[in-house]
Write a protein that holds these residues in place. Structure first.
Motif, PDB file in Angstrom:
ATOM      1  N   HIS A  31     -63.989  44.492  76.894  1.00  0.00           N
ATOM      2  CA  HIS A  31     -64.231  45.934  76.995  1.00  0.00           C
ATOM      3  C   HIS A  31     -62.973  46.708  77.389  1.00  0.00           C
ATOM      4  CE1 HIS A  31     -68.767  45.110  77.985  1.00  0.00           C
ATOM      5  NE2 HIS A  31     -68.372  44.599  76.848  1.00  0.00           N
ATOM      6  N   CYS A  32     -61.953  45.995  77.768  1.00  0.00           N
ATOM      7  CA  CYS A  32     -60.745  46.630  78.317  1.00  0.00           C
ATOM      8  C   CYS A  32     -60.151  47.652  77.347  1.00  0.00           C
ATOM      9  CB  CYS A  32     -59.715  45.538  78.612  1.00  0.00           C
ATOM     10  SG  CYS A  32     -58.162  46.190  79.225  1.00  0.00           S
ATOM     11  N   ILE A  33     -59.822  48.839  77.870  1.00  0.00           N
ATOM     12  CA  ILE A  33     -59.139  49.843  77.041  1.00  0.00           C
ATOM     13  C   ILE A  33     -57.650  49.920  77.414  1.00  0.00           C
ATOM     14  CG2 ILE A  33     -61.200  51.189  76.491  1.00  0.00           C
ATOM     15  CD1 ILE A  33     -60.425  53.151  78.717  1.00  0.00           C
ATOM     16  N   GLN A  34     -57.197  48.919  78.158  1.00  0.00           N
ATOM     17  CA  GLN A  34     -55.773  48.741  78.478  1.00  0.00           C
ATOM     18  C   GLN A  34     -55.159  49.980  79.128  1.00  0.00           C
ATOM     19  OE1 GLN A  34     -54.232  47.296  74.755  1.00  0.00           O
ATOM     20  NE2 GLN A  34     -55.162  45.296  75.054  1.00  0.00           N
ATOM     21  N   CYS A  35     -55.850  50.463  80.140  1.00  0.00           N
ATOM     22  CA  CYS A  35     -55.334  51.641  80.836  1.00  0.00           C
ATOM     23  C   CYS A  35     -54.305  51.248  81.897  1.00  0.00           C
ATOM     24  CB  CYS A  35     -56.480  52.399  81.495  1.00  0.00           C
ATOM     25  SG  CYS A  35     -57.195  51.545  82.911  1.00  0.00           S
ATOM     26  N   SER A  36     -54.397  50.016  82.391  1.00  0.00           N
ATOM     27  CA  SER A  36     -53.499  49.440  83.406  1.00  0.00           C
ATOM     28  C   SER A  36     -53.834  49.868  84.841  1.00  0.00           C
ATOM     29  CB  SER A  36     -52.027  49.712  83.105  1.00  0.00           C
ATOM     30  OG  SER A  36     -51.701  51.047  83.362  1.00  0.00           O
ATOM     31  N   ALA A  37     -54.930  50.587  85.056  1.00  0.00           N
ATOM     32  CA  ALA A  37     -55.268  50.988  86.429  1.00  0.00           C
ATOM     33  C   ALA A  37     -55.473  49.769  87.335  1.00  0.00           C
ATOM     34  CB  ALA A  37     -56.527  51.852  86.420  1.00  0.00           C
ATOM     35  N   CYS A  38     -56.051  48.698  86.784  1.00  0.00           N
ATOM     36  CA  CYS A  38     -56.310  47.525  87.631  1.00  0.00           C
ATOM     37  C   CYS A  38     -55.007  46.833  88.029  1.00  0.00           C
ATOM     38  CB  CYS A  38     -57.273  46.548  86.955  1.00  0.00           C
ATOM     39  SG  CYS A  38     -56.696  45.878  85.394  1.00  0.00           S
ATOM     40  N   LEU A  39     -53.989  46.936  87.176  1.00  0.00           N
ATOM     41  CA  LEU A  39     -52.702  46.332  87.536  1.00  0.00           C
ATOM     42  C   LEU A  39     -52.087  47.083  88.719  1.00  0.00           C
ATOM     43  CD1 LEU A  39     -53.137  45.445  84.486  1.00  0.00           C
ATOM     44  CD2 LEU A  39     -50.664  45.469  84.293  1.00  0.00           C
TER      45      LEU A  39
HETATM   46  S1  SF4 Z   1     -58.766  48.916  84.706  1.00  0.00           S
HETATM   47 FE1  SF4 Z   1     -57.892  47.039  83.861  1.00  0.00          FE
HETATM   48  S2  SF4 Z   1     -59.659  46.003  82.932  1.00  0.00           S
HETATM   49 FE2  SF4 Z   1     -60.284  48.123  83.232  1.00  0.00          FE
HETATM   50  S3  SF4 Z   1     -59.789  49.120  81.293  1.00  0.00           S
HETATM   51 FE3  SF4 Z   1     -58.019  49.415  82.641  1.00  0.00          FE
HETATM   52  S4  SF4 Z   1     -56.634  47.685  82.146  1.00  0.00           S
HETATM   53 FE4  SF4 Z   1     -58.660  47.194  81.315  1.00  0.00          FE
END
Ligand code: SF4
Length: 530
Positions: free
Chosen positions: A332-340
């Motif tokens: 489901h990841c939209i590759q926003c990078s917030a989790c990084l």
């Molecule tokens: S927060 Fe991480 S897992 Fe969620 S969409 Fe963004 S990159 Fe993907």
């Protein structure tokens, strides 16, 4: 476990091909240890991720129904996961009807062959690239180079990495591990016409990159561009690319032939669904209300944009991820990078320690599922352990991927597999957990253990137990960086005493007082009444 039919003839779900850039050459602990020794890297990461975190927080605070948006994004992604075969066929029909050509690629090799063949047939010696993680994942630049075709990255960060023969370490800021003065040095070494007086001011560096790239845009034999896509709309055949610099839009509109390599999970059912994702993505990613350039393109149109459009739909292990009901939400990841940016592990080690195109918490669940985990010698078997399970990644994820839950699931899979291949006991952890399991299964043994812990520890000085001696084989390193408090009286001991005191005091004392609180539980005086 469900079997998923992707509509690709004769194909069973399979893991990514070994040539994919999804696995490093060593495990996470070893790679992380080396990266942690790089002070400049840690400073670069701290500066960049803390800025991104605070920008995201401000952008999210502005949206009153943010949690509803997250829920909508999550529901749409689950819908896509549940109907992927049908949606893919719909997308193929829509793109074809709009004048595009759809190619199906089972793995990195097939995708590389398709793109290389298309470029060679058009006489391209150089191709322009729009930043794309899918093409990074399949090592497309290297594949093209072997066929004598030079890929030119048009994204500023990707260009920096290409000139430095480096690899990306973040979804949004691929060169997040590099600072301005490093970028200046890279430009000076790679751009012969650059004046030595250039400073490390971002405006000067951007101008140098612009001059360098403009020459490539204007002189492109064969005129082929290669992109990925953030979203692919099934009902209209529209592809969406969001970016900040505008060079992506030039790549998508100027060349005669456009080839887009897109993972099969990027699909959204309808054009209207973009309303949700185009709000979630920029705010979570760069902390902007809207990305400066959002380019939507559908097939080919005479006299407007590319004359040919090819869509390469890439599986490369995604169907294997889809097969696991407990792990498939990684798609489901939209590759926003917030989790990084919020991850305390990523923040210190950076992206290269993960060894995959997809770093950080999402990479720790996506990469091992795409490649499979093949034993303790497999570097990707270590990725599910690259987390403290603090849950910050889940809290910020715009599509509510429960990364900690999937990490635990993958750890269990890894342990089960190692048990199957190496016997019941193979590590001190197994012995420790077996012992804990037996202890907690027996009320008498457990009672005896907790009652004796307090008196036994009372012979030690101070409040904490301190560093446990190395002779304890089950606790290696456990107390090196933690204080282990001495246990007080157990709850059962306290309860026995409490009951005795109450009986001795008689019925008048039954109401209880603050002094009655169990040990270790402060009386805050503001508890909610139930
Ligand atoms: S927060 Fe991480 S897992 Fe969620 S969409 Fe963004 S990159 Fe993907």
């Amino acid at each position: 476990m469900n079997s998923v039919d992707l509509g690709i003839p004769t194909v069973r779900p399979q893991h990514a091909s070994p040539s994919s850039l999804l696995r490093g050459d060593r495990g996470f602990p070893e790679a992380a240890r080396e990266e942690l020794g790089d002070r400049t890297l840690r400073e670069n990461l701290r500066a960049a991720t803390s800025t991104l975190q605070s920008k995201r927080a401000s952008a999210v605070r502005e949206v009153r129904d943010w949690q509803k948006l997250r829920a909508a994004g999550s529901a749409l992604k689950w819908h896509v996961t549940d109907h992927l075969p049908d949606l893919l066929e719909q997308l193929e029909a829509s793109v074809t009807a709009a004048g595009g050509v759809v190619h199906w690629a089972r793995d990195a090799e097939e995708a590389g062959e398709i793109v290389t063949r298309l470029a060679l047939e058009r006489g391209a010696q150089e191709v322009l690239k729009v930043k794309s993680m899918a093409t990074q994942e399949i090592g497309l630049n290297e594949v093209l180079a072997r066929a004598g075709i030079r890929a030119i990255e048009s994204d500023l960060a990707e260009l920096v990495l290409q000139l430095a023969a480096d690899t990306p370490s973040h979804h949004l800021g691929s060169a997040i591990h590099r600072n301005r003065s490093e970028i200046r040095e890279i430009f000076l070494a790679a751009m012969p016409d650059l004046e030595g007086s250039i400073t490390d001011e971002p405006a000067e560096l951007a101008a140098a990159a612009r001059r360098f790239l403009r020459e490539r845009f204007l002189d492109l034999p064969g005129s082929v561009a290669i992109s990925g896509a953030n979203f692919a709309v099934a009902d209209s055949g529209t592809l969406v690319v969001v970016e900040s610099e505008g060079n992506g839009r030039m790549c998508l509109t100027l060349p005669r032939t456009l080839i887009s390599v897109v993972g099969i999970e990027k699909i959204v059912p309808s054009f209207q669904d973009l309303e949700v994702f185009l709000q979630l993505l920029p705010r979570s990613s760069s902390g902007e209300r809207m990305t400066p350039y959002t380019t939507l393109f559908t097939g080919v149109h005479e006299g407007d944009g590319p004359e040919e459009f090819h869509l390469v739909l890439l599986d490369n292990g995604r169907s294997a991820v889809l097969e696991d009901p407990e792990g498939r939400s990684a798609l489901h990841c939209i590759q926003c990078s917030a989790c990084l940016n919020v991850c305390p592990v990523y923040n210190r080690t950076g992206g290269h320690a993960y060894g995959s195109t997809y770093p950080g918490p999402i990479g720790a669940i996506l990469s091992p599922q795409m490649t499979g985990m093949h034993g303790s010698d497999d570097p990707n078997s270590t990725l599910p352990y690259a987390s403290s399970l603090c849950g910050a990644c889940y809290d910020v994820c715009p599509v509510k991927i429960n990364i900690p839950e999937v990490l635990v699931h993958l750890r269990a899979e890894d342990v089960d597999r190692r048990r199957r291949t190496r016997g019941d006991f193979h590590s001190s952890w197994d012995l420790a957990l077996q012992g804990a399991s037996r202890l907690m299964s027996s009320p008498r043994a457990y009672d005896l253990a907790v009652r004796s812990a307090g008196p036994l520890s009372s012979v030690l000085p101070g409040k904490n137990i301190g560093t446990l001696p190395g002779v304890l084989p089950l606790m290696p390193g456990w107390t090196d960086h933690r204080d282990l408090p001495k246990p007080g009286a157990s709850f059962r001991t306290w309860w026995d005493q409490h009951e005795k005191d109450r009986a001795a005091a008689g019925p008048a004392a039954d109401g209880g007082t603050a002094e009655d609180a169990p040990p270790g539980r402060p009386d805050t005086g503001d508890e909610e009444s139930s």
